[in-house]
Scaffold this motif. Structure first.
Motif, PDB file in Angstrom:
ATOM      1  N   UNK A  48       0.839  -1.201   0.000  1.00 54.50           N
ATOM      2  CA  UNK A  48       0.000   0.000   0.000  1.00 54.50           C
ATOM      3  C   UNK A  48       0.873   1.249   0.000  1.00 54.50           C
ATOM      4  N   UNK A  49       1.923   1.247   0.817  1.00 56.16           N
ATOM      5  CA  UNK A  49       2.837   2.384   0.881  1.00 56.16           C
ATOM      6  C   UNK A  49       3.495   2.625  -0.473  1.00 56.16           C
ATOM      7  N   UNK A  50       3.932   1.575  -1.114  1.00 59.46           N
ATOM      8  CA  UNK A  50       4.584   1.701  -2.420  1.00 59.46           C
ATOM      9  C   UNK A  50       3.597   2.180  -3.476  1.00 59.46           C
ATOM     10  N   UNK A  51       2.363   1.719  -3.393  1.00 65.56           N
ATOM     11  CA  UNK A  51       1.337   2.143  -4.340  1.00 65.56           C
ATOM     12  C   UNK A  51       1.041   3.632  -4.194  1.00 65.56           C
ATOM     13  N   UNK A  52       0.948   4.095  -2.961  1.00 67.03           N
ATOM     14  CA  UNK A  52       0.723   5.522  -2.714  1.00 67.03           C
ATOM     15  C   UNK A  52       1.909   6.332  -3.241  1.00 67.03           C
ATOM     16  N   UNK A  53       3.109   5.822  -3.050  1.00 64.30           N
ATOM     17  CA  UNK A  53       4.299   6.494  -3.577  1.00 64.30           C
ATOM     18  C   UNK A  53       4.272   6.547  -5.097  1.00 64.30           C
ATOM     19  N   UNK A  54       3.833   5.481  -5.722  1.00 67.59           N
ATOM     20  CA  UNK A  54       3.750   5.445  -7.186  1.00 67.59           C
ATOM     21  C   UNK A  54       2.735   6.468  -7.693  1.00 67.59           C
ATOM     22  N   UNK A  55       1.620   6.591  -6.994  1.00 65.79           N
ATOM     23  CA  UNK A  55       0.609   7.576  -7.376  1.00 65.79           C
ATOM     24  C   UNK A  55       1.177   8.989  -7.228  1.00 65.79           C
ATOM     25  N   UNK A  56       1.955   9.211  -6.177  1.00 63.18           N
ATOM     26  CA  UNK A  56       2.578  10.521  -5.971  1.00 63.18           C
ATOM     27  C   UNK A  56       3.561  10.840  -7.098  1.00 63.18           C
ATOM     28  N   UNK A  57       4.289   9.843  -7.557  1.00 68.05           N
ATOM     29  CA  UNK A  57       5.232  10.050  -8.660  1.00 68.05           C
ATOM     30  C   UNK A  57       4.488  10.398  -9.940  1.00 68.05           C
ATOM     31  N   UNK A  58       3.429   9.685 -10.226  1.00 71.00           N
ATOM     32  CA  UNK A  58       2.634   9.958 -11.431  1.00 71.00           C
ATOM     33  C   UNK A  58       2.047  11.360 -11.365  1.00 71.00           C
ATOM     34  N   UNK A  59       1.534  11.740 -10.204  1.00 75.86           N
ATOM     35  CA  UNK A  59       0.972  13.076 -10.031  1.00 75.86           C
ATOM     36  C   UNK A  59       2.051  14.143 -10.200  1.00 75.86           C
ATOM     37  N   UNK A  60       3.218  13.908  -9.627  1.00 79.26           N
ATOM     38  CA  UNK A  60       4.323  14.850  -9.755  1.00 79.26           C
ATOM     39  C   UNK A  60       4.753  15.029 -11.196  1.00 79.26           C
ATOM     40  N   UNK A  61       4.825  13.940 -11.933  1.00 77.50           N
ATOM     41  CA  UNK A  61       5.182  14.022 -13.356  1.00 77.50           C
ATOM     42  C   UNK A  61       4.121  14.774 -14.154  1.00 77.50           C
ATOM     43  N   UNK A  62       2.852  14.567 -13.805  1.00 70.09           N
ATOM     44  CA  UNK A  62       1.775  15.275 -14.500  1.00 70.09           C
ATOM     45  C   UNK A  62       1.862  16.781 -14.237  1.00 70.09           C
ATOM     46  N   UNK A  63       2.162  17.160 -13.017  1.00 69.71           N
ATOM     47  CA  UNK A  63       2.302  18.577 -12.674  1.00 69.71           C
ATOM     48  C   UNK A  63       3.483  19.186 -13.414  1.00 69.71           C
ATOM     49  N   UNK A  64       4.596  18.471 -13.453  1.00 71.60           N
ATOM     50  CA  UNK A  64       5.770  18.981 -14.165  1.00 71.60           C
ATOM     51  C   UNK A  64       5.510  19.079 -15.669  1.00 71.60           C
TER      52      UNK A  64
END
Length: 79
Positions: A48-64
């Motif tokens: 679950x922790x890794x999945x949340x981290x993956x979602x954060x990475x995807x969101x960060x890339x979308x913002x960038x």
């Protein structure tokens, strides 16, 4: 222009945004490794922790990516 002002300006430049995207994408390797390990150990909480981290990475890339578009990047590969 002082070095500090140049550094602040770099963060908002195309080059700085590309560098941020690369750093964020590089973090995906660590998350993938964490997911693989959690699956092997059947550790639901780490998964679950890794999945949340993956979602954060995807969101960060979308913002960038959005920031790149705002900077007026007309690179053919980015659309």
């Amino acid at each position: 222009m002082s070095a500090l002002n140049k550094a602040k300006g770099f963060k908002k430049s195309k080059s700085g945004t590309y560098l941020s995207m690369a750093g964020t994408a590089f973090g995906a390797f660590g998350v993938a490794k964490q997911i693989k390990k959690a699956r092997a150990e059947h550790d639901t909480l780490r998964l679950i922790d890794a999945t949340v981290s993956a979602v954060a990475i995807v969101t960060g890339l979308a913002i960038l990516y959005r920031e790149l578009k705002r900077l007026g990047d007309d690179d053919v590969l980015l659309g």
